[in-house]
Design a protein around this motif. Structure first.
Motif, PDB file in Angstrom:
ATOM      1  N   GLU A  74     -98.625  56.308  70.801  1.00  0.00           N
ATOM      2  CA  GLU A  74     -98.414  55.982  69.397  1.00  0.00           C
ATOM      3  C   GLU A  74     -98.245  54.487  69.257  1.00  0.00           C
ATOM      4  O   GLU A  74     -97.421  53.875  69.935  1.00  0.00           O
ATOM      5  CB  GLU A  74     -97.200  56.717  68.828  1.00  0.00           C
ATOM      6  CG  GLU A  74     -97.431  58.192  68.586  1.00  0.00           C
ATOM      7  CD  GLU A  74     -96.268  58.820  67.846  1.00  0.00           C
ATOM      8  OE1 GLU A  74     -95.212  58.175  67.747  1.00  0.00           O
ATOM      9  OE2 GLU A  74     -96.419  59.965  67.380  1.00  0.00           O
ATOM     10  N   ASN A 108    -105.263  59.175  56.417  1.00  0.00           N
ATOM     11  CA  ASN A 108    -103.894  58.704  56.217  1.00  0.00           C
ATOM     12  C   ASN A 108    -103.034  59.912  55.877  1.00  0.00           C
ATOM     13  O   ASN A 108    -103.180  60.497  54.792  1.00  0.00           O
ATOM     14  CB  ASN A 108    -103.838  57.655  55.097  1.00  0.00           C
ATOM     15  CG  ASN A 108    -102.488  56.959  55.010  1.00  0.00           C
ATOM     16  OD1 ASN A 108    -101.444  57.574  55.172  1.00  0.00           O
ATOM     17  ND2 ASN A 108    -102.524  55.661  54.749  1.00  0.00           N
ATOM     18  N   GLN A 142     -99.281  56.869  58.246  1.00  0.00           N
ATOM     19  CA  GLN A 142     -99.737  57.259  59.581  1.00  0.00           C
ATOM     20  C   GLN A 142    -101.255  57.397  59.546  1.00  0.00           C
ATOM     21  O   GLN A 142    -101.798  58.278  58.875  1.00  0.00           O
ATOM     22  CB  GLN A 142     -99.099  58.575  60.015  1.00  0.00           C
ATOM     23  CG  GLN A 142     -99.481  58.985  61.438  1.00  0.00           C
ATOM     24  CD  GLN A 142     -98.944  60.355  61.818  1.00  0.00           C
ATOM     25  OE1 GLN A 142     -98.643  61.176  60.960  1.00  0.00           O
ATOM     26  NE2 GLN A 142     -98.829  60.621  63.112  1.00  0.00           N
ATOM     27  N   SER A 170    -103.212  58.215  66.901  1.00  0.00           N
ATOM     28  CA  SER A 170    -102.654  57.805  65.614  1.00  0.00           C
ATOM     29  C   SER A 170    -101.859  56.529  65.762  1.00  0.00           C
ATOM     30  O   SER A 170    -101.479  56.133  66.878  1.00  0.00           O
ATOM     31  CB  SER A 170    -101.766  58.916  65.036  1.00  0.00           C
ATOM     32  OG  SER A 170    -100.652  59.138  65.871  1.00  0.00           O
ATOM     33  N   PHE A 172     -98.833  54.055  63.313  1.00  0.00           N
ATOM     34  CA  PHE A 172     -98.012  53.923  62.119  1.00  0.00           C
ATOM     35  C   PHE A 172     -98.117  52.494  61.606  1.00  0.00           C
ATOM     36  O   PHE A 172     -97.981  51.542  62.377  1.00  0.00           O
ATOM     37  CB  PHE A 172     -96.554  54.266  62.415  1.00  0.00           C
ATOM     38  CG  PHE A 172     -96.331  55.719  62.724  1.00  0.00           C
ATOM     39  CD1 PHE A 172     -96.184  56.639  61.703  1.00  0.00           C
ATOM     40  CD2 PHE A 172     -96.276  56.161  64.024  1.00  0.00           C
ATOM     41  CE1 PHE A 172     -95.985  57.983  61.983  1.00  0.00           C
ATOM     42  CE2 PHE A 172     -96.064  57.499  64.323  1.00  0.00           C
ATOM     43  CZ  PHE A 172     -95.928  58.409  63.290  1.00  0.00           C
ATOM     44  N   CYS A 309     -91.382  55.815  60.021  1.00  0.00           N
ATOM     45  CA  CYS A 309     -92.423  56.541  60.753  1.00  0.00           C
ATOM     46  C   CYS A 309     -92.295  58.049  60.519  1.00  0.00           C
ATOM     47  O   CYS A 309     -93.295  58.744  60.331  1.00  0.00           O
ATOM     48  CB  CYS A 309     -92.343  56.234  62.245  1.00  0.00           C
ATOM     49  SG  CYS A 309     -92.851  54.551  62.681  1.00  0.00           S
ATOM     50  N   ARG A 313     -95.039  60.857  58.378  1.00  0.00           N
ATOM     51  CA  ARG A 313     -95.692  62.014  59.000  1.00  0.00           C
ATOM     52  C   ARG A 313     -96.039  63.101  57.980  1.00  0.00           C
ATOM     53  O   ARG A 313     -96.864  63.964  58.257  1.00  0.00           O
ATOM     54  CB  ARG A 313     -94.782  62.612  60.089  1.00  0.00           C
ATOM     55  CG  ARG A 313     -94.606  61.719  61.304  1.00  0.00           C
ATOM     56  CD  ARG A 313     -93.716  62.388  62.343  1.00  0.00           C
ATOM     57  NE  ARG A 313     -93.409  61.505  63.446  1.00  0.00           N
ATOM     58  CZ  ARG A 313     -94.176  61.344  64.526  1.00  0.00           C
ATOM     59  NH1 ARG A 313     -95.300  62.035  64.629  1.00  0.00           N
ATOM     60  NH2 ARG A 313     -93.822  60.525  65.484  1.00  0.00           N
TER      61      ARG A 313
END
Length: 356
Positions: A74, A108, A142, A170, A172, A309, A313
């Motif tokens: 991530e 997104n 995200q 992915s 952030f 973050c 999600r």
């Protein structure tokens, strides 16, 4: 795994095949017999090679913000930062194809948007091939890169094999860490303490540490009336905020994407200002799925980033509601007041709300 035939390439191949057959019938040359045999065998061989190639090839996507391309599960970046999207194809076999297509989606999660893209690459034999794509992230949330399908085309262009793929990564995108305007944040913080203190006796957010002579600008409620009655001048109580108190900040997200983007961008700076003043915070944000407030303690910038973050999600609509103040009264009846990060007209404000 699906197999499709390209009609245009098949017609072109049949045109060449029957043209060679007509030349053989007209000229009776052995060369045309050899060409005909090669063309006849080429089609099944090309199909079988493509079918086996699809079994061997695997694809991977990863994102990095480092120019050295260090892979991570991530990635956390800031708005308007550059990122590198790496597409990696691993082919351990001796087979190859001149045309392979990645069908991937860029979405997104927070805004619920997605866009499908196609990337064309050749696959060399016994080699790992890497394609690097540089992009600039502009939206908060995200960002997910997901590839669900790889399409391989044989050397003749007649057959296409659609192979499943599960490559996904992915990142952030958080707001920029801009300069903090601390003066307005201090007013909001102490304003909340004052409101909480005056609502109910015994719910004082501060303690008396000293007494002194009254000065212009002191609050009337801080005047020590009993002591002042014995003196020739007014005496006030000097207070300091309790070190262990926790400030509640409600994030009132608007349902529109542009408004939410502005609120989170400017609100992030305001919340950082509170943290910089060593204020213990707890962020609250509404969640429609559980019909309750999600709570995130924030005593550092790292904790604030982790909270954002987690919020990103889920989609924006699951956090929006027109009845936040009513829900606050129902869920937190013991809370006297709180700070609310909200958008009014074109301004992003951190205002004090009385929970009554």
């Amino acid at each position: 795994m699906k197999i499709k035939i390209s009609p245009l390439h098949l017609i072109a191949f049949l045109f060449v095949y029957f043209g060679n057959l007509l030349l053989f019938l007209a000229l009776r040359g052995y060369l045309f017999i050899v060409i005909g045999m090669i063309l006849t065998a080429l089609v099944p061989l090309s199909f079988l090679a493509l079918r086996k190639l699809a079994d061997f090839v695997s694809g991977t996507i990863f994102i990095t913000s480092d120019a050295n391309f260090a892979q991570s599960e991530e990635t956390l970046v800031r708005q308007k930062d550059d990122i590198y999207v790496i597409f990696l194809i691993d082919n351990p076999s001796l087979l190859c194809t001149l045309r392979a297509a990645w069908i991937f989606t860029v979405g997104n999660t927070f805004y619920g948007t997605s866009d499908q893209q196609t990337l064309l690459l050749s696959i060399p034999p016994s080699k790992k091939k890497q394609f690097q794509m540089k992009a600039t992230v502009t939206e908060l949330g995200q960002i997910v890169f997901s590839c669900q399908e790889l399409i391989f085309t044989d050397l003749l262009g007649i057959f296409k094999v659609h192979a499943p793929c599960s490559a996904e990564c992915s990142l952030f995108v958080l707001p920029k860490q801009l300069t903090i305007e601390r003066s307005e944040l201090l007013d909001a913080r102490f304003g909340a303490a004052e409101l909480s203190e005056c609502q109910r006796k015994g719910s004082d957010y501060s303690e008396v540490t000293d007494i002194r002579t009254y000065q212009p600008g002191d609050r009337p409620k801080d005047i020590h009336w009993k002591l002042s009655a014995r003196q020739q001048e007014l005496i006030v109580k000097e207070r300091t905020t309790l070190a262990g108190s926790e400030q509640i900040v409600l994030i009132a997200l608007p349902p529109k994407k542009a408004d939410a983007e502005k609120l989170l961008t400017e609100g992030y700076r305001k919340i950082r200002g509170l943290i910089a003043e060593q204020t213990s915070l707890r962020l609250l944000i509404w969640e429609n799925c559980s019909f309750s407030f999600a709570s995130y303690p924030c005593d550092s910038e790292a904790a604030l980033d982790a909270a954002f973050c987690t919020i990103f999600r889920t989609d924006l609509q699951s956090h929006s509601s027109q009845m936040l103040q009513q829900y606050m009264r129902n869920c937190y009846p013991q809370l006297e007041s709180y700070l609310c990060l909200t958008k009014k007209e074109e301004m992003i404000q951190l205002e004090v709300c009385i929970n009554v």
